[in-house]
Design a protein around this motif. Sequence first.
Motif, PDB file in Angstrom:
ATOM      1  N   PHE A  50       0.851  -1.183   0.000  1.00  0.00           N
ATOM      2  CA  PHE A  50       0.000   0.000   0.000  1.00  0.00           C
ATOM      3  C   PHE A  50       0.890   1.236   0.000  1.00  0.00           C
ATOM      4  O   PHE A  50       1.853   1.318   0.747  1.00  0.00           O
ATOM      5  N   LEU A  59      -4.097   1.958  -4.365  1.00  0.00           N
ATOM      6  CA  LEU A  59      -4.659   0.663  -3.993  1.00  0.00           C
ATOM      7  C   LEU A  59      -4.450  -0.301  -5.146  1.00  0.00           C
ATOM      8  O   LEU A  59      -5.185  -0.288  -6.116  1.00  0.00           O
ATOM      9  N   HIS A  63      -3.750  -5.183  -2.425  1.00  0.00           N
ATOM     10  CA  HIS A  63      -4.202  -4.601  -1.169  1.00  0.00           C
ATOM     11  C   HIS A  63      -5.542  -5.220  -0.780  1.00  0.00           C
ATOM     12  O   HIS A  63      -6.417  -5.411  -1.625  1.00  0.00           O
ATOM     13  N   PRO A  64      -5.752  -5.539   0.506  1.00  0.00           N
ATOM     14  CA  PRO A  64      -6.991  -6.222   0.922  1.00  0.00           C
ATOM     15  C   PRO A  64      -8.274  -5.501   0.524  1.00  0.00           C
ATOM     16  O   PRO A  64      -9.265  -6.146   0.206  1.00  0.00           O
ATOM     17  N   TRP A  65      -8.285  -4.194   0.518  1.00  0.00           N
ATOM     18  CA  TRP A  65      -9.509  -3.465   0.159  1.00  0.00           C
ATOM     19  C   TRP A  65      -9.924  -3.737  -1.281  1.00  0.00           C
ATOM     20  O   TRP A  65     -11.097  -3.770  -1.596  1.00  0.00           O
ATOM     21  N   VAL A  66      -8.956  -3.914  -2.135  1.00  0.00           N
ATOM     22  CA  VAL A  66      -9.233  -4.182  -3.541  1.00  0.00           C
ATOM     23  C   VAL A  66      -9.340  -5.690  -3.777  1.00  0.00           C
ATOM     24  O   VAL A  66     -10.236  -6.162  -4.475  1.00  0.00           O
ATOM     25  N   ARG A  67      -8.425  -6.428  -3.170  1.00  0.00           N
ATOM     26  CA  ARG A  67      -8.301  -7.865  -3.409  1.00  0.00           C
ATOM     27  C   ARG A  67      -9.581  -8.630  -3.096  1.00  0.00           C
ATOM     28  O   ARG A  67      -9.964  -9.534  -3.829  1.00  0.00           O
ATOM     29  N   LYS A  68     -10.277  -8.251  -2.026  1.00  0.00           N
ATOM     30  CA  LYS A  68     -11.449  -9.023  -1.601  1.00  0.00           C
ATOM     31  C   LYS A  68     -12.601  -8.958  -2.599  1.00  0.00           C
ATOM     32  O   LYS A  68     -13.361  -9.900  -2.731  1.00  0.00           O
ATOM     33  N   ASP A  95      -6.509 -13.760  -3.953  1.00  0.00           N
ATOM     34  CA  ASP A  95      -7.106 -13.293  -2.708  1.00  0.00           C
ATOM     35  C   ASP A  95      -6.867 -14.304  -1.602  1.00  0.00           C
ATOM     36  O   ASP A  95      -6.478 -13.950  -0.487  1.00  0.00           O
TER      37      ASP A  95
END
Length: 100
Positions: A50, A59, A63-68, A95
């Motif tokens: 990040f 992002l 990055h987890p916010w995008v990856r999920k 993911d």
Amino acid sequence: NGAARTPTVEEALAMVRAAGFVVTEHYDYMSVGQRLYGADEFPWWGDLQFSEQGLLPTLLPAHPWVRKGLHYVLSALSAVGAVPADVAKAAALMDMGGAG
């Protein structure tokens, strides 16, 4: 963070030898960047971090916010033929790997 559990080259070679294999030669591709660029080397995993440099945070897909949610978006795009179906499957696997 799967990268935190990734063995070093030496550890990987030791595991292969412990499994009964004979290593006759190996090459460390990751050392090439350090040898060529020294302190200016940008590591292979650098884009997975990040970044808050610049006006807006970056992002990237790791990055987890995008990856999920990325594989859901890619699934919709593959349903209309904009991307191959396997792209969404790869994003889902990334993911899972990124989540550890």
